[in-house]
Design an enzyme around this catalytic site. Structure first.
Site, PDB file in Angstrom:
ATOM      1  N   PHE A   1      -1.598   5.254   3.493  1.00 18.74           N
ATOM      2  CA  PHE A   1      -0.483   5.249   4.429  1.00 18.74           C
ATOM      3  C   PHE A   1      -0.938   4.582   5.728  1.00 18.74           C
ATOM      4  CE2 PHE A   1       2.173   7.405   7.670  1.00 18.74           C
ATOM      5  CZ  PHE A   1       3.429   7.132   7.161  1.00 18.74           C
TER       6      PHE A   1
ATOM      7  N   ALA B   1      -1.043   5.067   8.819  1.00 12.19           N
ATOM      8  CA  ALA B   1      -1.716   5.822   9.876  1.00 12.19           C
ATOM      9  C   ALA B   1      -3.101   6.316   9.479  1.00 12.19           C
ATOM     10  CB  ALA B   1      -0.850   7.016  10.290  1.00 12.19           C
ATOM     11  N   LYS B   2      -3.491   6.164   8.222  1.00 10.50           N
ATOM     12  CA  LYS B   2      -4.800   6.649   7.785  1.00 10.50           C
ATOM     13  C   LYS B   2      -5.921   5.778   8.360  1.00 10.50           C
ATOM     14  CE  LYS B   2      -2.727   9.644   5.118  1.00 10.50           C
ATOM     15  NZ  LYS B   2      -2.665  11.081   5.445  1.00 10.50           N
ATOM     16  N   PRO B   3      -7.149   6.315   8.390  1.00  9.72           N
ATOM     17  CA  PRO B   3      -8.268   5.492   8.874  1.00  9.72           C
ATOM     18  C   PRO B   3      -8.383   4.151   8.140  1.00  9.72           C
ATOM     19  CG  PRO B   3      -8.942   7.779   8.792  1.00  9.72           C
ATOM     20  CD  PRO B   3      -7.566   7.722   8.183  1.00  9.72           C
ATOM     21  N   LEU B   4      -8.148   4.155   6.829  1.00  5.47           N
ATOM     22  CA  LEU B   4      -8.008   2.910   6.074  1.00  5.47           C
ATOM     23  C   LEU B   4      -6.593   2.890   5.533  1.00  5.47           C
ATOM     24  CD1 LEU B   4      -9.286   0.322   4.918  1.00  5.47           C
ATOM     25  CD2 LEU B   4      -9.905   1.655   2.880  1.00  5.47           C
TER      26      LEU B   4
END
Length: 360
Positions: free
Chosen positions: A181, A183-186
């Site tokens: 998603f 907004a995730k770090p990756l």
């Protein structure tokens, strides 16, 4: 100011992202294009496992791992109530029952010491969630699973890139699922996810499940889903992987600076001495949370609450099992701006506004 700044990241890797997208537009293989296989190989190598299966979302990744184990009606899966709905939702959608075990109040992750008491003859999996960027105590949880012959699935939607006792998230259990998603770090530029395993038979089963249970065109050995990651998202993720380690290091620097400035004013994140975190969120605890949020909002500082209602207090998953630690956290947690490109001046604004808000 933004809670998560994706635009600055894009400007850094614009040429690589644009080139990757253009390559997909040129070859026209928008589903199952060559970027998918390249991404799966790179992700598997990063996590330290043999197999990665790219999927259309982190939610579908959880679903496919459960389906690969044959979990269904009458089965039980042990998990945490302090997480996003997808964790319990996928268990329930398969007709199984999520059995909720309370959290360790320091890390917000499932309390491994409480798991064994929740095991019954119907327990078919243990699904810890590695919350806010820090892995659950996977060595302890795996030991419990091995002792009882129960597979462990790491819900690593927020922790790809983190480590615990020298093992990477998504590489520390039989199965794991992560989310891409945005907004995730990756993160990609839409929905995306992946499942991981060291078991070749499970990997093959998950590959079939993500494509309607097909073994060959129009040959279906099982019921599956349309869970394929599209090629465009794979191209974006390949560009982001090139800067991922640097971004994780930057996240750690931001978190260290926050903790140094805030530890005497609020409850700051606790990091297990065996662990590293990717700080998917920087989550504190405060009294009078709504008043603090209002003061931050007035100062132009965004914030968020993950998660205000534990899963077993949600009507579709309701259970009256005691979860005092999860309920206490749900009333007090607050996430403040966290991303690799949060400059010191903006971070100082957050720190100053937060300290002023909690002193009111």
């Amino acid at each position: 100011m933004q809670l998560i700044d994706l635009q600055t990241q894009y400007r850094r890797i614009k040429s690589e992202v644009d080139a990757g997208i253009h390559a997909v537009l040129e070859h026209g293989r928008y589903v199952n294009g060559p970027e998918i296989e390249t991404l799966e190989a790179r992700l598997a190598e990063y996590a330290g496992v043999s197999h990665c299966v790219a999927l259309s979302s982190g939610t579908d990744a959880l679903l496919v791992t459960l389906m690969a184990l044959g979990i269904g009606r009458g089965d039980e899966v042990i998990t945490t109530p302090f997480t996003f709905i997808a964790t319990g939702e996928m268990i329930g959608l398969l007709g199984a029952t999520p059995v909720f075990v309370d959290i360790d109040p320091a890390t917000y992750n499932i309390d491994a010491a409480r798991i064994e008491a929740a095991i019954t003859e119907r327990t078919k999996a243990i699904m810890p969630v590695s919350l806010f960027g820090q892995m659950a105590d996977m060595p302890a949880i795996n030991a419990i699973g091995e002792h009882h012959g129960i597979p462990v699935i790491e819900d690593a939607a927020q922790s790809f890139g983190a480590t615990f006792a020298g093992q990477r998230s998504c590489g520390a259990s039989l199965l794991a699922a992560t989310s891409f998603f945005p907004a995730k770090p990756l993160g990609c530029y839409g929905d995306g996810g992946a499942a991981f395993t060291t078991d070749g038979a499970l990997a093959e089963r998950m590959r079939q499940l993500r494509n309607h249970g097909q073994t060959a065109p129009y040959q279906h050995s099982m019921l599956g889903i349309n869970g394929r990651l599209d090629t465009m998202q794979a191209a974006v993720l390949l560009a982001k992987l090139d800067v991922f380690d640097d971004e994780v290091a930057r996240r750690e620097q931001v978190a260290t600076r926050y903790s140094s400035a805030l530890s005497e004013h609020v409850t700051t994140p606790a990091l297990d001495e065996r662990a590293t975190s990717v700080y998917a969120q920087y989550t504190i605890q405060v009294d009078n949370r709504e008043a603090v949020r209002s003061a931050l909002d007035a100062a132009g500082i965004p914030s968020a609450v993950y998660y205000p209602v534990p899963l077993n207090r949600q009507p579709p998953l309701y259970s009256d099992v005691p979860i005092p630690e999860s309920e206490a956290a749900a009333e007090r947690v607050l996430s403040i701006p966290m991303h690799p490109y949060l400059d010191p001046a903006d971070q100082d604004r957050v720190i100053e506004a937060l300290i002023a808000a909690v002193k009111k």
